[in-house]
Write a protein that holds these residues in place. Structure first.
Motif, PDB file in Angstrom:
ATOM      1  N   TYR A 214       4.022  -6.122  -1.705  1.00  6.57           N
ATOM      2  CA  TYR A 214       3.751  -4.665  -2.257  1.00  6.57           C
ATOM      3  C   TYR A 214       3.826  -4.643  -3.887  1.00  6.57           C
ATOM      4  CZ  TYR A 214       4.764  -3.585   2.544  1.00  6.57           C
ATOM      5  OH  TYR A 214       4.804  -3.370   3.673  1.00  6.57           O
TER       6      TYR A 214
ATOM      7  N   SER B  98      -0.479  -5.429  -3.134  1.00  4.36           N
ATOM      8  CA  SER B  98      -0.332  -4.397  -2.321  1.00  4.36           C
ATOM      9  C   SER B  98      -1.605  -4.087  -1.568  1.00  4.36           C
ATOM     10  CB  SER B  98       0.097  -3.161  -3.190  1.00  4.36           C
ATOM     11  OG  SER B  98       0.300  -1.870  -2.318  1.00  4.36           O
TER      12      SER B  98
ATOM     13  N   VAL C 190       0.968   2.363  -3.634  1.00  2.00           N
ATOM     14  CA  VAL C 190       2.285   1.674  -3.088  1.00  2.00           C
ATOM     15  C   VAL C 190       2.423   0.611  -4.007  1.00  2.00           C
ATOM     16  CG1 VAL C 190       3.517   0.546  -1.189  1.00  2.00           C
ATOM     17  CG2 VAL C 190       1.947   2.203  -0.616  1.00  2.00           C
TER      18      VAL C 190
ATOM     19  N   HIS D 136       0.100   2.390   5.219  1.00  2.00           N
ATOM     20  CA  HIS D 136       0.644   1.413   4.150  1.00  2.00           C
ATOM     21  C   HIS D 136       1.869   1.393   3.626  1.00  2.00           C
ATOM     22  CE1 HIS D 136      -3.978   2.413   3.313  1.00  2.00           C
ATOM     23  NE2 HIS D 136      -4.017   0.913   3.672  1.00  2.00           N
TER      24      HIS D 136
END
Length: 361
Positions: A122, A127, A132, A165
């Motif tokens: 992430y 990511s 995010v 996500h």
């Protein structure tokens, strides 16, 4: 099992930021002294002598407002007064279940206990979504001294995007926390607008007040020399309001408006900390004020907090509300595109309330 201090990486920035270990990785190694990259110049360090204490030695505190046991008008008056005089207050009996608060704090710990490989998925460069981002410090591209914290930033667009996500160890808990705080956020925004004699919130104003939300899961690892650094440096938020959930470790301080001393914000079980952001100060033409605040890490315990930043959309223009100007007030602030304001905010280290000056005439 923690590594020996002699295994501390030579390239701190590569280890902490690029590889994704974060400052938690340094704490897990077992370092016994703070790396130079985190040591603030002496003149910028937190001065504990400026903490406001009462005569019996107890910390003064920001207002604590019970949302359930008072008449509606009384609650509204207390909230608006706190926004004017303190820029910070705590609310209890706000309607968000204690179970939800406990679960998002636990989920924050779960995420940061993941392996480096899992968290690194992430990092901004890795990511699966631009909404995010796992990172460290505040704005490391522009900072000479880093802040002692790691964070997972979740920009809220839709539940579908979140389900697709957001990291599984905290996804469901974060979504439930957002759902559970929606009513109290809306109530607070309505009350604060009523205090400005704005009684009707149409679609345009709703976008301006509550168009976007960003939630941070923030982790402050235990720190070998907390007196030399900041977990979060002195700043005010680039938001309408911020709703903050903190654990019981402590370390959050707010600067008073009257004498510029600092007040510790005590942890109250079940409470949410609310603060005025720069954007609300601008919209209110200075009636409501954003307050500087900071976090000092702890030498023996890790700390987590979960702020929700409520702010306009990037396309909204922020400036004193027309209702205020129509009543003859001279505007203190110019109209600024929010995307320009937030871009300026993240283009530099935390620097007190300097960002709000960006919008002044």
């Amino acid at each position: 099992m923690p590594m020996s201090p002699i295994e501390c990486p030579k390239n701190i920035t590569e280890f902490v930021r690029n590889q994704g270990h974060g400052v938690k990785g340094l704490a897990d190694i077992g370092i016994t002294s703070l790396p130079n990259q985190y040591i603030q110049p002496e003149e910028k360090r937190f001065n504990e002598q400026k903490i406001t204490l009462s005569k019996d030695g107890e910390d003064h505190s920001i207002p604590i407002i019970d949302m359930s046991n008072l008449e509606k008008d009384e609650i509204e008056t207390l909230i608006c007064n706190a926004a004017e005089k303190w820029g910070f207050f705590q609310i209890v009996n706000h309607g968000v279940p204690l179970k939800v608060l406990d679960e998002i704090k636990a989920a924050t710990h779960w995420f940061f206990e993941l392996s480096v490989e899992e968290k690194a998925k992430y990092l901004e460069k890795n990511s699966p979504s631009k909404n995010v981002k796992y990172g460290t410090s505040f704005s490391p591209d522009f900072e000479k001294v880093f802040e002692w914290k790691d964070h997972l930033s979740l920009f809220v667009t839709s539940e579908e995007d979140a389900l697709a996500h957001w990291p599984l160890p905290c996804r469901d808990e974060a979504l439930e926390y957002l759902r559970s705080t929606e009513n109290v956020i809306r109530k607070l925004c309505n009350i604060l607008m009523k205090g400005l004699n704005v009684h009707e919130i149409d679609g345009q104003k709703e976008s301006l007040l509550m168009g976007c939300k960003r939630m941070n899961l923030t982790f402050y690892p235990k720190c070998p020399n907390p007196e030399l650094t900041f977990g979060t440096g002195p700043h005010s938020d680039a938001s309408i309001i911020t709703i903050l959930l903190q654990d019981d470790v402590g370390g959050l301080y707010v600067r008073r408006f009257d004498d510029e001393s600092w007040i510790h914000v005590p942890s109250i079980d079940g409470a949410l900390v609310v603060n005025v952001g720069d954007v609300l100060q601008i919209l209110s033409n200075g009636k409501y004020k954003s307050a500087e605040h900071l976090v000092i890490p702890n030498a023996s315990k890790s700390r987590v907090s979960v702020p929700i930043f409520v702010h306009p959309t990037s396309n909204d223009v922020i400036g004193p509300l027309q209702e205020i100007i129509d009543k003859g007030a001279k505007p203190i602030y110019k109209d600024v595109l929010f995307s320009d304001y937030i871009g300026h905010f993240f283009s530099k280290p935390h620097d007190g309330k300097a960002t709000v000056e960006f919008a002044k005439f």
